[in-house]
Write a protein that holds these residues in place. Structure first.
Motif, PDB file in Angstrom:
ATOM      1  N   LEU A   1      -1.068  11.345  15.564  1.00  0.00           N
ATOM      2  CA  LEU A   1      -0.506  12.599  15.041  1.00  0.00           C
ATOM      3  C   LEU A   1       0.951  12.423  14.611  1.00  0.00           C
ATOM      4  CD1 LEU A   1      -1.381  15.613  14.721  1.00  0.00           C
ATOM      5  CD2 LEU A   1      -0.194  16.036  16.873  1.00  0.00           C
ATOM      6  N   VAL A   2       1.736  11.745  15.451  1.00  0.00           N
ATOM      7  CA  VAL A   2       3.158  11.545  15.123  1.00  0.00           C
ATOM      8  C   VAL A   2       3.285  10.699  13.857  1.00  0.00           C
ATOM      9  CG1 VAL A   2       5.304  10.462  15.936  1.00  0.00           C
ATOM     10  CG2 VAL A   2       3.972  11.887  17.474  1.00  0.00           C
ATOM     11  N   ALA A   3       2.491   9.626  13.779  1.00  0.00           N
ATOM     12  CA  ALA A   3       2.546   8.752  12.593  1.00  0.00           C
ATOM     13  C   ALA A   3       2.160   9.521  11.329  1.00  0.00           C
ATOM     14  CB  ALA A   3       1.615   7.559  12.803  1.00  0.00           C
ATOM     15  N   VAL A   4       1.107  10.320  11.441  1.00  0.00           N
ATOM     16  CA  VAL A   4       0.631  11.086  10.274  1.00  0.00           C
ATOM     17  C   VAL A   4       1.664  12.139   9.872  1.00  0.00           C
ATOM     18  CG1 VAL A   4      -1.136  12.731   9.495  1.00  0.00           C
ATOM     19  CG2 VAL A   4      -1.809  10.682  10.758  1.00  0.00           C
ATOM     20  N   LEU A   5       2.222  12.814  10.854  1.00  0.00           N
ATOM     21  CA  LEU A   5       3.223  13.850  10.561  1.00  0.00           C
ATOM     22  C   LEU A   5       4.440  13.250   9.864  1.00  0.00           C
ATOM     23  CD1 LEU A   5       3.241  16.191  13.700  1.00  0.00           C
ATOM     24  CD2 LEU A   5       2.648  16.797  11.347  1.00  0.00           C
TER      25      LEU A   5
ATOM     26  N   PRO B   1       0.831  -1.208   0.000  1.00  0.00           N
ATOM     27  CA  PRO B   1       0.000   0.000   0.000  1.00  0.00           C
ATOM     28  C   PRO B   1       0.868   1.262   0.000  1.00  0.00           C
ATOM     29  CG  PRO B   1      -0.008  -1.025   2.151  1.00  0.00           C
ATOM     30  CD  PRO B   1       0.675  -1.976   1.234  1.00  0.00           C
ATOM     31  N   GLU B   2       0.307   2.303  -0.554  1.00  0.00           N
ATOM     32  CA  GLU B   2       1.054   3.559  -0.603  1.00  0.00           C
ATOM     33  C   GLU B   2       1.034   4.206   0.787  1.00  0.00           C
ATOM     34  OE1 GLU B   2       0.868   7.930  -2.694  1.00  0.00           O
ATOM     35  OE2 GLU B   2      -0.618   6.415  -3.234  1.00  0.00           O
ATOM     36  N   LEU B   3       2.207   4.351   1.371  1.00  0.00           N
ATOM     37  CA  LEU B   3       2.272   4.934   2.715  1.00  0.00           C
ATOM     38  C   LEU B   3       2.268   6.452   2.610  1.00  0.00           C
ATOM     39  CD1 LEU B   3       4.862   2.779   4.682  1.00  0.00           C
ATOM     40  CD2 LEU B   3       2.391   2.637   4.709  1.00  0.00           C
ATOM     41  N   ASN B   4       1.282   7.069   3.177  1.00  0.00           N
ATOM     42  CA  ASN B   4       1.242   8.534   3.243  1.00  0.00           C
ATOM     43  C   ASN B   4       0.459   8.940   4.502  1.00  0.00           C
ATOM     44  OD1 ASN B   4      -1.431   8.027   2.631  1.00  0.00           O
ATOM     45  ND2 ASN B   4      -1.155   8.437   0.450  1.00  0.00           N
ATOM     46  N   GLY B   5       0.261  10.219   4.660  1.00  0.00           N
ATOM     47  CA  GLY B   5      -0.397  10.720   5.870  1.00  0.00           C
ATOM     48  C   GLY B   5      -1.751  10.106   6.095  1.00  0.00           C
ATOM     49  N   ILE B   6      -2.535  10.048   5.041  1.00  0.00           N
ATOM     50  CA  ILE B   6      -3.908   9.562   5.190  1.00  0.00           C
ATOM     51  C   ILE B   6      -3.943   8.057   5.514  1.00  0.00           C
ATOM     52  CG2 ILE B   6      -4.661   8.858   2.849  1.00  0.00           C
ATOM     53  CD1 ILE B   6      -6.907  11.055   3.373  1.00  0.00           C
TER      54      ILE B   6
END
Lengths: 304, 261
Positions: free
Chosen positions: B125-129, B55-60
């Protein structure tokens, strides 16, 4: 009408069928320092825990300030039960601040005042876990005093203290009673210490309240006397009064007279009674100290 | 009740364990996301010649997959925070001042729920950032803000109901070590593996398909982490979480009221 801070009615508690508190009727008057005395396991802490709402009685009931709405009245009492219950990682001020927030006391000056009363003003940032036992006991008393309760229940507050610590806490309790008008119920093993401050006593043995006695009654019971057992008490009293001129005496029961104060030697009393035809079964000089009196009660002996 | 809450919140924010659990949670989130990215790029390199794509890892993506990350840390904190009141016997200071045990329990539940929400959202939040800095936030779905608010509210409900289970456990056990150990076990048994095990067991017993995830409170951490939820799923999830919250809280309060201190 007498005002009571605490009255219990047939209070009974059993754990797994074993009765640890048996039909206790305790009466603590407002303004008293009530010494609650008993051996280990006699039921003192159990009764105190029931009053504080930590245990539920198996039977019986209690009133605080003549009301049975206990949770409401418990806002008017402060307690120390068994060990000092403190937050070990908090300073003395922080411990008191928790209690202030809990009881809705917003005036921060109260904290300094209480620390001053218990002599812990200079503890600074020292954590409660680093306090000596005496300091912990005093901080516990300060915690119990937050909210200005009218009635303090102190369970073994001088346990494990050195003589200086005992004196400090004893003086503090006396001061709280005399200067701040607090009613205090204090359970303690050190009978001599208790006798210095208490105005009323309750003695408990194996879950039963053996006796309630005021300080003046205790003084009376413990003063030096000559205890005479006779076969005709009325005649003996007549001879004591009219022949030997003794008026400071008391008939304890149907065959026993106690003579107090300056009494003549027992031989002359004996001969006067015998010559008047009164049979004397025994004459004993009683000189009981407070500790011996209470120990007798705790061991189930009667105190005539 | 307000005074109880004020005192609990004061103790909570003065408690070192809270900050330790929060920092550990943030560190784990950072390291976990970093490892995820490393693994992802390694796997993509390996599968260059195959049809398999990670999967494409990004913020969302991280936002939708990180809601369970903080559970380990808040379960430990709850055990320490509540059980220490019993170990230090400071609970006696509260009960003896006439506060009802229901209110004491509810106050602890509210303050622990707050901690759980703080830890959960810090983790997310940390993971998304991290993911956003590395590879962008990703394409925003339609009605993003409304869906985001719904997702956050639903996730809060899940976290609160999970918290109610941990709080109940501590009130039943009372000791710090026992409570921490039991809450850790719950962390372990709440996982997908257990759901799979129960599903297989039920299928064998009743000879038909049973979707345990539908009734498993913990599953809604992942189920609710979606921007496109049907009303059915939302309703069922809310019922499961509210029921769990009510049942665990009732058991905890009854036990606390009945037991001696």
């Amino acid at each position: 009408m007498m005002d009571f801070a605490l009255k219990t009615f047939g209070l009974t508690k059993s754990f797994s069928g074993k009765i640890v508190l048996d039909n206790v009727n305790l009466n603590v008057r407002k303004g008293d320092i009530y010494g609650f005395i008993g051996k280990n396991g006699a039921g003192k802490t159990t009764l105190i825990k029931i009053v504080a709402g930590l245990l539920k009685p198996t039977a019986g009931s209690l009133e605080l300030f003549s009301s049975s709405d206990l949770n409401k009245q418990r806002t008017r009492i402060g307690t120390i039960i068994e060990n000092p219950s403190l937050y070990p990682n908090f300073t003395a001020k922080e411990n008191l601040r928790v209690q202030c927030k809990l009881l809705g006391v917003s005036d921060e000056k109260v904290i300094d005042k209480l620390l001053d009363i218990v002599g812990l003003s200079d503890t600074g940032r020292k954590k409660a876990k680093k306090f000596s036992l005496g300091m912990k006991q005093r901080l516990s008393i300060a915690m119990a005093l937050v909210g200005d309760p009218e009635f303090l229940i102190l369970d073994e507050p001088i346990n494990g203290l050195d003589p200086t610590g005992i004196k400090d806490v004893r003086d503090l309790i006396a001061k709280l009673n005399s200067e701040y008008n607090k009613t205090i119920l204090i359970s303690c093993h050190l009978l001599g210490e208790l006798a210095k401050i208490a105005s009323c006593y309750g003695v408990i043995n194996e879950g039963k309240l053996v006796k309630e006695i005021t300080a003046s009654e205790l003084e009376e019971a413990c003063k030096e006397c000559l205890c005479i057992k006779v076969d005709n008490i009325e005649k003996a009293c007549d001879i004591l009064e009219n022949k030997i001129n003794i008026t400071n005496y008391e008939s304890i029961n149907e065959d026993t007279i106690n003579i107090y104060g300056d009494f003549p030697n027992s031989a002359s009393i004996n001969s006067e009674l015998l010559s008047a035809g009164v049979g004397v079964n025994s004459i004993i000089k009683k000189d009981k100290d407070v500790e011996a009196y209470f120990i007798d009660l705790m061991e189930g002996k009667t105190n005539d | 009740m307000i005074n109880l809450l004020k005192a609990d919140l004061y103790k909570l924010f003065k408690n070192k364990s809270f900050y330790i659990c929060l920092v550990l949670s943030i560190l784990f989130s950072y390291m976990g996301t970093m490892i995820n990215f490393a693994y992802n790029s390694f796997s993509n390199a390996q599968s260059m010649y195959s049809l398999l794509q990670m999967p494409e890892l990004n913020g969302i993506y991280m936002f939708k997959t990180s809601f369970r990350g903080g559970m380990l840390f808040y379960s430990i904190f709850i055990a320490i925070f509540i059980a220490s009141e019993f170990s230090w016997q400071t609970i006696k200071n509260i009960v003896s001042r006439g506060f009802s045990r229901e209110k004491i329990y509810i106050s602890k539940l509210i303050s622990c729920s707050l901690v759980s929400i703080i830890i959960t959202f810090s983790y997310v939040l940390v993971a998304v950032l991290y993911a956003t800095i590395k590879s962008g936030f990703g394409k925003l779905p339609s009605h993003f803000v409304l869906n985001l608010i719904r997702m956050i509210l639903l996730e809060c409900l899940v976290v609160i109901s999970i918290t109610s289970l941990f709080v109940m456990v501590v009130f039943l056990i009372k000791g710090i070590a026992g409570s921490v150990a039991t809450n850790l076990l719950i962390n372990f048994f709440s996982g997908d593996l257990i759901v799979l095990g129960i599903t297989l067991l039920l299928e064998k017993m009743f000879k038909k398909d049973v979707d345990v995830n539908k009734y498993w409170m913990f599953s809604y951490n992942n189920i609710f982490a979606s921007f496109s939820l049907s009303n059915d799923v939302v309703f069922r999830g809310i019922v499961v979480c509210v029921l769990s919250l009510v049942v665990f809280t009732a058991i905890g309060i009854i036990s606390f009221k009945k037991r001696d201190i």
